[in-house]
Design an enzyme around this catalytic site. Structure first.
Site, PDB file in Angstrom:
ATOM      1  CG  HIS A  85      -1.914  -1.065   1.276  1.00 22.00           C
ATOM      2  ND1 HIS A  85      -2.900  -1.105   2.213  1.00 22.00           N
ATOM      3  CD2 HIS A  85      -2.071  -2.157   0.508  1.00 22.00           C
ATOM      4  CE1 HIS A  85      -3.622  -2.203   2.042  1.00 22.00           C
ATOM      5  NE2 HIS A  85      -3.132  -2.856   1.009  1.00 22.00           N
ATOM      6  CB  ILE A  92       0.204   5.912   2.699  1.00 13.63           C
ATOM      7  CG1 ILE A  92       1.609   6.224   3.199  1.00 13.63           C
ATOM      8  CG2 ILE A  92      -0.355   4.681   3.392  1.00 13.63           C
ATOM      9  CD1 ILE A  92       1.621   6.889   4.552  1.00 13.63           C
ATOM     10  CB  CYS A  93      -3.004   3.144  -1.216  1.00 11.13           C
ATOM     11  SG  CYS A  93      -4.673   2.708  -1.664  1.00 11.13           S
ATOM     12  CB  ALA A  94      -4.184   4.108   4.420  1.00 13.35           C
TER      13      ALA A  94
END
Lengths: 162, 425
Positions: A85, A92-94
């Site tokens: 992620h 950040i892919c959150a």
């Protein structure tokens, strides 16, 4: 005098200073209400054992209604953790940094979430679309609209301006 | 850190639970989870979570769910919480007092541990200790000297008696219209002498002494009272019209609550919240009219108008969630709005301070947008109007805008990159 965002951040900072950060997280720098730096480290058994990363928070005047811009620092010899992620530019892919953000969350809550995101990782690898994303990524990760593809390790990203 | 010097009270003003059990948590539970302040106009939404009215309104404008539990929520679910509101206003008074007590207790303990070690510390009293501190003497607190930064407003005077509680009574207590009220000091003042008053007949709602039974009744229903042989008539018939007109905001207001607050009697629709607008469907003209209707300035450009109006509706409606005596006047709300705009424009200016760097950094982006704009211009040569000027920069502009339109609802929040901020006041 102080706006809502800076008052709220002041309160968060005082809480950090009086009660301390959770284990593995520490405040590195907070000289204003625009940018804070934390170090983050995964405690216990994990693929990131012994590695310390630097996390950067940037706040706009709408915080906490709008989410902070959070990314790993990748300058000055620092690197982003290798995680499905986390892009190599530190983005950040959150979901909680995007559409799942809630104004009751705090800087520490984000740190803890990202810490556990790292802790639960079994295999170090970059997102599948890392190169494509990093090539055109906007400077501010908040300008990216991450798409969650259902399966944990498969994300696609698009830019908001597309 | 000096940027923290601003007085931002928060729960850590109180000692940790080990020293003062519950105090920190108590102060924390009086605070909105969004802004961290003591609740201002506290409201409850359908899931039961509580926020400041302004906070939840701005959160719901971004996303229609409860920030705490993510249950679906919308503006229509907002209900004022007057009980919590009065709790908060009491705590606001008590807070500095409690902090004062704690800091004095700490001083006492530290001085006593210094002066004679081993002596029973709790009994040792400083010269300044007064009877008001007696309550704390029974506590079994150790000599902990937690270095919290307290002494703000540390006066131990007892809080002024609150006059709000009385004002909080419902303004039109219809029960009182008929029931015979036993003599009490407060009601005595409203009692208008029936004879020899000198100023003619008493007002309809004034209390007068019934010549038959000597009890106090409203002048308006005195005749009915007498006709009914001094029994309390269950006759709502005469007051029905007035209570309806009160509900409908009619002219039934009388001397009883005149002058208790600054609200004008004339505009009765002050009681009603303003509707939310869907700005995307509005023409410039309509939006301007809406601003003018609210008496708001027309400075700035379209996005600023939208934000201004949206914020105004939030402030205005949030103000209505306060109990009547706590409400602000429209003029005060406008000042709040002005302050809010000033803060935002300040922020914007700092963001774009380094224009050259900005232009270099976004050179590619500018080029892309410029070519995009050129294309759209070819496609729609007949419409060089507002939509074009809003979303795509015209290539003739000296400083290119970089609008990265946020497709989500948080349009106004997308202010991180605004180059053409010169139109602001």
């Amino acid at each position: 005098m102080a706006s809502i965002s800076s008052r709220r951040l002041a309160k968060e900072l005082r809480e950090i200073q009086s009660e301390g950060c959770p284990v593995g997280i520490s405040l590195l720098e907070a000289n204003d209400f625009a940018k804070w730096l934390f170090t983050i480290e995964v405690m216990g058994d994990s693929v990131y054992q012994g590695e310390v990363y630097t996390l950067q928070f940037r706040f706009d005047s709408h915080y906490p209604i709008s989410s902070p811009a959070v990314q790993f620092v990748v300058t000055d010899g620092k690197e982003a953790p290798i995680h499905p992620h986390v892009y190599s530019n530190g983005h950040i892919c959150a979901s909680i940094l995007g559409n799942e953000w809630s104004p009751v969350l705090s800087v520490i809550a984000v740190c803890v979430t990202l810490q556990s995101m790292l802790a639960s990782c079994k295999k170090k690898e970059r997102p599948t679309d890392n190169d494509r994303y990093v090539r055109n990524a906007p400077e501010n990760p908040k300008k990216t609209l991450f798409h969650y593809d259902g399966e944990h390790y498969n994300f696609k990203s698009t830019y908001l301006q597309d | 850190m000096n940027f923290l010097d601003a007085d931002v009270p928060d729960p850590t003003d109180f000692p940790p639970p080990a020293t003062a059990p519950g105090l920190r948590a108590l102060d924390g539970s009086f605070r909105c989870d969004i802004c961290g302040e003591l609740y201002d106009a506290p409201v409850t939404i359908s899931c039961g979570h509580c926020f400041c009215s302004t906070c939840i309104r701005s959160a719901l404008a971004t996303k229609q769910e409860c920030p705490s539990c993510r249950k679906t929520a919308n503006e229509g679910h907002i209900r004022p919480n007057p009980v919590l509101e009065s709790v908060i206003s009491s705590w606001k008074e008590a807070r500095p007092y409690v902090l004062g007590l704690i800091s004095r207790k700490n001083e006492r303990e530290s001085s006593s541990t210094q002066s004679d070690k081993g002596a029973p510390k709790k009994r040792k009293r400083g010269v300044e200790s007064s009877s008001s501190i007696d309550a704390l003497d029974g506590d079994s607190l150790g000599p902990s000297r937690y270095p919290f930064n307290t002494p703000r407003g540390a006066d131990a005077t007892t809080p002024k008696p609150q006059s709000r509680i009385k004002k909080l009574k419902p303004k039109s207590d219809n029960g009182k219209d008929i029931t015979v009220i036993p003599s009490s000091d407060t009601e005595e003042q409203e009692l208008t002498p029936l004879r020899g008053g000198g100023n003619g007949n008493p007002k309809p709602d004034s209390l007068v002494v019934c010549p038959m039974c000597q009890k106090k009744v409203r002048y308006r229903i005195l005749n009915a009272h007498l006709d009914n042989e001094c029994k309390d008539p269950a006759g709502p018939s005469d007051s029905a019209a007035t209570s309806w007109s009160k509900i409908m905001g009619g002219p039934a207001k009388n001397g009883q609550h005149k002058g208790k607050h600054k609200k004008k009697d004339s505009d009765s629709d002050d009681e009603y919240p303003l509707p939310l607008a869907t700005y995307a469907t509005l023409k410039d003209r309509q939006l301007k009219d809406m601003l003018a209707e609210q008496g708001l300035p027309l400075t700035g450009d379209r996005p600023i108008w939208e934000q201004r109006h949206q914020r105004w509706v939030m402030f205005y409606n949030a103000n209505l969630d306060k109990s009547l005596p706590n409400r602000k006047t429209k003029a005060e709300l406008k000042k709040d709005l002005k302050r809010w705009e000033d803060e935002r424009s300040k922020k914007k200016k700092t963001v774009v301070s380094d224009v050259v760097h900005h232009q270099i950094e976004y050179k590619v982006e500018f080029a892309r947008l410029t070519s995009l704009a050129k294309q759209t211009r070819v496609k729609h040569p007949a419409r060089p109007d507002s939509s074009a000027s809003r979303s795509s920069p015209s290539p003739t502009e000296s400083k290119p805008t970089l609008p990265i339109p946020h497709p989500s609802a948080s349009g106004p929040s997308d202010d991180t990159i605004v180059v053409d901020s010169e139109g602001e006041c």
